[in-house]
Design a protein around this motif. Structure first.
Motif, PDB file in Angstrom:
ATOM      1  N   MET A 137       0.845  -1.206   0.000  1.00  0.00           N
ATOM      2  CA  MET A 137       0.000   0.000   0.000  1.00  0.00           C
ATOM      3  C   MET A 137       0.871   1.243   0.000  1.00  0.00           C
ATOM      4  O   MET A 137       1.855   1.320   0.714  1.00  0.00           O
ATOM      5  CB  MET A 137      -0.905  -0.017   1.236  1.00  0.00           C
ATOM      6  CG  MET A 137      -1.992   1.000   1.210  1.00  0.00           C
ATOM      7  SD  MET A 137      -3.300   0.568   0.044  1.00  0.00           S
ATOM      8  CE  MET A 137      -4.082  -0.790   0.924  1.00  0.00           C
ATOM      9  N   ASN A 162       0.921   5.698  -0.330  1.00  0.00           N
ATOM     10  CA  ASN A 162       0.198   6.963  -0.308  1.00  0.00           C
ATOM     11  C   ASN A 162       0.925   7.966  -1.199  1.00  0.00           C
ATOM     12  O   ASN A 162       2.040   8.377  -0.884  1.00  0.00           O
ATOM     13  CB  ASN A 162       0.152   7.529   1.120  1.00  0.00           C
ATOM     14  CG  ASN A 162      -0.565   6.617   2.096  1.00  0.00           C
ATOM     15  OD1 ASN A 162      -1.111   5.590   1.710  1.00  0.00           O
ATOM     16  ND2 ASN A 162      -0.554   6.984   3.363  1.00  0.00           N
ATOM     17  N   ALA A 185      -4.725   3.429  -8.660  1.00  0.00           N
ATOM     18  CA  ALA A 185      -6.019   3.171  -8.017  1.00  0.00           C
ATOM     19  C   ALA A 185      -6.352   1.689  -8.095  1.00  0.00           C
ATOM     20  O   ALA A 185      -6.826   1.090  -7.123  1.00  0.00           O
ATOM     21  CB  ALA A 185      -7.113   3.995  -8.687  1.00  0.00           C
ATOM     22  N   ARG A 220      -4.438  -0.643  -7.915  1.00  0.00           N
ATOM     23  CA  ARG A 220      -3.643  -1.358  -6.918  1.00  0.00           C
ATOM     24  C   ARG A 220      -4.083  -1.037  -5.490  1.00  0.00           C
ATOM     25  O   ARG A 220      -3.457  -1.473  -4.535  1.00  0.00           O
ATOM     26  CB  ARG A 220      -2.172  -0.963  -7.062  1.00  0.00           C
ATOM     27  CG  ARG A 220      -1.548  -1.359  -8.389  1.00  0.00           C
ATOM     28  CD  ARG A 220      -0.115  -0.870  -8.413  1.00  0.00           C
ATOM     29  NE  ARG A 220       0.581  -1.254  -9.636  1.00  0.00           N
ATOM     30  CZ  ARG A 220       1.859  -0.976  -9.857  1.00  0.00           C
ATOM     31  NH1 ARG A 220       2.577  -0.348  -8.940  1.00  0.00           N
ATOM     32  NH2 ARG A 220       2.441  -1.346 -10.981  1.00  0.00           N
ATOM     33  N   GLY A 221      -5.116  -0.212  -5.374  1.00  0.00           N
ATOM     34  CA  GLY A 221      -5.634   0.114  -4.046  1.00  0.00           C
ATOM     35  C   GLY A 221      -4.873   1.199  -3.316  1.00  0.00           C
ATOM     36  O   GLY A 221      -5.052   1.391  -2.105  1.00  0.00           O
ATOM     37  N   TYR A 222      -4.032   1.959  -4.012  1.00  0.00           N
ATOM     38  CA  TYR A 222      -3.266   3.020  -3.351  1.00  0.00           C
ATOM     39  C   TYR A 222      -4.184   4.117  -2.819  1.00  0.00           C
ATOM     40  O   TYR A 222      -5.320   4.262  -3.262  1.00  0.00           O
ATOM     41  CB  TYR A 222      -2.285   3.676  -4.337  1.00  0.00           C
ATOM     42  CG  TYR A 222      -1.087   2.850  -4.741  1.00  0.00           C
ATOM     43  CD1 TYR A 222      -0.924   1.520  -4.339  1.00  0.00           C
ATOM     44  CD2 TYR A 222      -0.088   3.413  -5.542  1.00  0.00           C
ATOM     45  CE1 TYR A 222       0.181   0.788  -4.733  1.00  0.00           C
ATOM     46  CE2 TYR A 222       1.029   2.692  -5.930  1.00  0.00           C
ATOM     47  CZ  TYR A 222       1.156   1.374  -5.544  1.00  0.00           C
ATOM     48  OH  TYR A 222       2.255   0.663  -5.931  1.00  0.00           O
ATOM     49  N   LYS A 223      -3.622   4.914  -1.888  1.00  0.00           N
ATOM     50  CA  LYS A 223      -4.301   6.133  -1.432  1.00  0.00           C
ATOM     51  C   LYS A 223      -3.716   7.315  -2.190  1.00  0.00           C
ATOM     52  O   LYS A 223      -2.500   7.410  -2.352  1.00  0.00           O
ATOM     53  CB  LYS A 223      -4.090   6.331   0.068  1.00  0.00           C
ATOM     54  CG  LYS A 223      -4.699   5.238   0.927  1.00  0.00           C
ATOM     55  CD  LYS A 223      -4.455   5.534   2.398  1.00  0.00           C
ATOM     56  CE  LYS A 223      -5.110   4.470   3.263  1.00  0.00           C
ATOM     57  NZ  LYS A 223      -4.945   4.764   4.691  1.00  0.00           N
ATOM     58  N   GLY A 282     -12.097   6.145  -7.316  1.00  0.00           N
ATOM     59  CA  GLY A 282     -12.768   5.360  -6.282  1.00  0.00           C
ATOM     60  C   GLY A 282     -13.335   4.070  -6.864  1.00  0.00           C
ATOM     61  O   GLY A 282     -13.145   2.985  -6.319  1.00  0.00           O
ATOM     62  N   GLY A 299     -10.810   1.410  -7.538  1.00  0.00           N
ATOM     63  CA  GLY A 299     -10.225   0.664  -6.421  1.00  0.00           C
ATOM     64  C   GLY A 299      -9.320   1.430  -5.474  1.00  0.00           C
ATOM     65  O   GLY A 299      -8.772   0.852  -4.530  1.00  0.00           O
ATOM     66  N   ALA A 300      -9.131   2.733  -5.679  1.00  0.00           N
ATOM     67  CA  ALA A 300      -8.297   3.499  -4.750  1.00  0.00           C
ATOM     68  C   ALA A 300      -8.915   3.413  -3.357  1.00  0.00           C
ATOM     69  O   ALA A 300     -10.122   3.536  -3.204  1.00  0.00           O
ATOM     70  CB  ALA A 300      -8.207   4.952  -5.196  1.00  0.00           C
ATOM     71  N   SER A 301      -8.083   3.182  -2.317  1.00  0.00           N
ATOM     72  CA  SER A 301      -8.701   3.019  -0.995  1.00  0.00           C
ATOM     73  C   SER A 301      -8.999   4.362  -0.340  1.00  0.00           C
ATOM     74  O   SER A 301      -9.779   4.426   0.593  1.00  0.00           O
ATOM     75  CB  SER A 301      -7.848   2.131  -0.095  1.00  0.00           C
ATOM     76  OG  SER A 301      -6.494   2.393  -0.240  1.00  0.00           O
ATOM     77  N   GLN A 302      -8.371   5.422  -0.820  1.00  0.00           N
ATOM     78  CA  GLN A 302      -8.723   6.759  -0.341  1.00  0.00           C
ATOM     79  C   GLN A 302      -8.341   7.760  -1.420  1.00  0.00           C
ATOM     80  O   GLN A 302      -7.269   7.656  -2.014  1.00  0.00           O
ATOM     81  CB  GLN A 302      -7.968   7.078   0.969  1.00  0.00           C
ATOM     82  CG  GLN A 302      -8.345   8.400   1.599  1.00  0.00           C
ATOM     83  CD  GLN A 302      -7.494   8.740   2.833  1.00  0.00           C
ATOM     84  OE1 GLN A 302      -6.764   7.895   3.353  1.00  0.00           O
ATOM     85  NE2 GLN A 302      -7.575   9.972   3.305  1.00  0.00           N
TER      86      GLN A 302
END
Lengths: 434, 245
Positions: free
Chosen positions: B1, B3, B22, B24-27, B46, B49-52
């Protein structure tokens, strides 16, 4: 505004287009010019072209807006391609209710052509799963359209060839699937009547049916081919996804499709399967999108391009008219590389100008060889006209304007919804020729 | 993860890079001038897949606001692992030749504003002992040419600054990537006729993400620009000055 070379997929007619990128959904349309909204320009003929005018491209308008993983409702900007949707949703067990033979079309384009797929006999057309969308008119007004709100524009825009306004975003329902695989049964059959029997027998138990036709076969064997029927797999199989490896990187100086290669291909393809029936479980990609595996396959037709021809013939005339079309092609010695035959169902299409309707649909393509090609298409157009069928604008660059008006009886009703600033080469052609 | 803070977040290249991150779930902390555009991008990231996803309105030229922006990013994101600088303008060379004010403004946007930001970022990452800095420079900075030497000079300044920064921060485990795109089909270059040397934003974005992953120091994108610039850099000046480039 840039002078980009936007050509249609068939590259006939080959026209230079001025392009205008519509990249943000809060932006304005170009002023004081006639224009045509355009998606990924995968229509074959001139329905995505605007001769002497501007095309407003939605290629950069490709953001997702909302996606509910629980209910499978997705909203995205008009330039998002079906490919991008599948990449996002398929890992979560969702799929498109209706998909055409290429996934490189935009949702805006799929809506404006009310596209269909191999499951038309049970699912109907793309528009059946559109819950709402927004169009922007040249005067700046924006309209959200659904079966309840602006229902008249909803019906006019589905299959409306982009003429009713610029489609900004689209919302659609997805369908649940267990995994990425399809179970396919491939049946080699020997005649046109066998095709119709197979089609009828498969309607109930198979979601997807389509046939490839050897269009050089004559006499008794006319219409022979491979019938394939399939369902989404229910079992826990995970076939690997084939990578896109082939490409036609340059324009060959001449069409690689000629009477010699056609004969060889059709005969080899027909005989590739020794046994009468073959079963396989494959990833959805090669089943739904066999040609997407070859990048720029349209280039094999050389610099002159090619013309597609797709018609639908009502059930009562299907067999005789399809037979006549195949005979005429064979007599003209102009076989098509890809001839695809399918029986549509009776699920009503929601658009005023939707192409899909009950009957058999046949799709062919011909390298452009000047008047010889156009003369053959004239003949085919006549057969369709006589048998009360219709020709598909997304694949057309030639049909007669007076025929068009019979093919699409709601044209007069449709006209009131056309945006005064929007025009297309296709529309000018079929309206002028009347 | 990871940021990431992205400056120039509404640029076409930045948007494509963020789509990959996104997935990959990055913030992601987006900084740009236009809130409406950032909101549209935020919704998209969002869904992908972005976690924030956070947004922050700032004109990069307002250098006095850089520190408070970084503080806000740390506050909302917990911490920042990476800074991706993607803002820039393509100056009108003729206008720059007529007016020092125009030339100065272009150099400020394309180089000085980045130096302001990275001065603060470098100090923070140096203390933390980790971090990624990825900056879009340009092949134009490799040699001055009459057609756009003000832009080229700004990018040359930027590239040299990044070289020095990389040299300084390597012992603090902070990675600095200089990205040198060639011709990219973006709104910034909308007026140009596109030939075979032009790359798509998707292509360049994949190159950037992969260069960050591989911790490369310098990335010509697409890679063939390395060879083109190698030749251009080595043409003797007495010949080069007579070329119309």
């Amino acid at each position: 505004m840039m002078a980009k070379q936007y050509v249609s997929w068939g590259r006939y007619p080959y026209k230079q287009q001025k392009g205008f990128d519509f990249s943000w959904r809060n932006q304005e349309l170009p002023e004081n010019t006639n224009f045509l909204p355009q998606g990924n320009a995968r229509s074959y003929g001139d329905s995505c072209m605007n001769q002497n005018g501007v095309v407003v491209s939605s290629r950069k308008l490709n953001r997702f807006i909302n996606y509910d993983q629980k209910t499978g409702l997705i909203r995205c900007e008009a330039g998002v391609t079906l490919n991008q949707i599948l990449d996002l949703v398929e890992p979560h067990g969702w799929f498109l209710h209706v998909t055409p033979g290429t996934k490189f079309v935009t949702v805006g384009g799929a809506l404006a052509n009310d596209v269909h797929g191999k499951n038309h006999h049970v699912a109907g057309s793309f528009g059946c799963y559109v819950t709402q969308f927004e169009i922007m008119r040249s005067d700046g007004t924006r309209m959200v359209c659904s079966p309840l709100e602006n229902a008249d524009y909803f019906a006019a825009t589905i299959g409306g060839l982009g003429l009713t306004g610029f489609i900004v975003w689209v919302e659609l329902n997805l369908k649940k699937v267990e995994n990425s695989a399809v179970n396919v049964e491939n049946i080699k059959y020997n005649s046109l009547s066998e095709f119709f029997t197979l089609s009828e027998d498969s309607e109930e138990d198979y979601e997807y049916t389509v046939a490839w036709v050897d269009c050089l076969a004559k006499g008794e064997q006319a219409g022979r081919g491979h019938f394939s029927r399939a369902n989404h797999a229910k079992n826990q199989v995970k076939p690997s996804r084939p990578k896109m490896t082939l490409s036609v990187p340059i324009d060959p100086p001449l069409s690689m499709i000629n009477s010699l290669t056609l004969k060889a291909f059709n005969s080899l393809y027909y005989n590739r399967q020794k046994e009468e029936r073959a079963y396989s479980t494959v990833h959805y990609d090669p089943f739904f999108y066999p040609l997407d595996g070859i990048k720029n396959w349209n280039r094999v037709y050389g610099p002159k391009g090619f013309l597609q021809f797709q018609c639908v013939i009502p059930p009562e005339n299907s067999e005789s008219a399809i037979r006549e079309i195949l005979e005429r092609i064979s007599a003209a010695n102009r076989g098509s590389f890809l001839a695809v035959l399918k029986v549509f169902g009776d699920v009503p299409s929601p658009g005023l100008l939707s192409f899909p309707r009950p009957g058999a649909t046949l799709a062919l393509d011909f390298p452009y060889q000047g008047t010889k090609t156009l003369a053959l298409l004239d003949q085919l157009d006549d057969v369709v006209f006589q048998s009360k069928g219709a020709i598909y604008p997304a694949k057309d660059a030639h049909m007669s304007g007076s025929h068009y008006n019979q093919y699409y009886p709601k044209v007069e009703q449709f006209k009131q919804f056309i945006d005064p600033a929007i025009s297309s080469s296709f529309w000018s052609r079929v309206m002028e020729e009347k | 993860m990871k940021n990431w803070l992205i400056l120039g977040a509404t640029s076409a290249i930045a948007e494509e890079v963020m789509r990959i991150w996104a997935g990959r779930g990055y913030k992601l902390f987006l900084v740009a001038r236009n809130q409406d555009k950032m909101d549209m991008i935020k919704a998209d990231l969002g869904v992908r897949g972005a976690s924030q996803v956070e947004t922050y309105v700032l004109d990069a030229n307002e250098t006095t606001k850089h520190i408070s922006m970084l503080d806000e990013a740390d506050k909302r994101m917990g911490h920042i692992d990476g800074v991706f600088v993607a803002h820039g303008t393509l100056p009108d060379q003729k206008a720059c030749e007529q007016s020092y004010d125009v030339a100065y403004q272009e150099i400020h946007t394309n180089a000085l504003s980045v130096i302001s930001l990275l001065t603060e970022v470098a100090n923070r990452f140096e203390v933390r002992g980790h971090g990624d800095i990825a900056v879009i420079s340009s092949v134009a900075g490799d040699r001055g040419r009459q057609s756009n030497y003000v832009y080229g000079a700004a990018k040359a300044l930027l590239s040299s600054f990044l070289q020095g920064l990389r040299n300084r921060l390597v012992k603090s485990n902070v990675h600095v990537l200089t990205i040198k795109p060639g011709f990219v089909d973006t709104p910034m270059t909308a007026e140009f006729d596109k030939g075979a040397l032009w790359a798509s934003t998707e292509q360049v974005a994949q190159g950037i993400v992969s260069a960050v992953d591989k911790q490369r120091n310098e990335a010509y994108l697409p890679g063939f620009w390395w060879a083109i610039m190698f030749i251009i850099k080595h043409v003797p000046e007495f010949i080069f000055k007579k070329l119309s480039m």
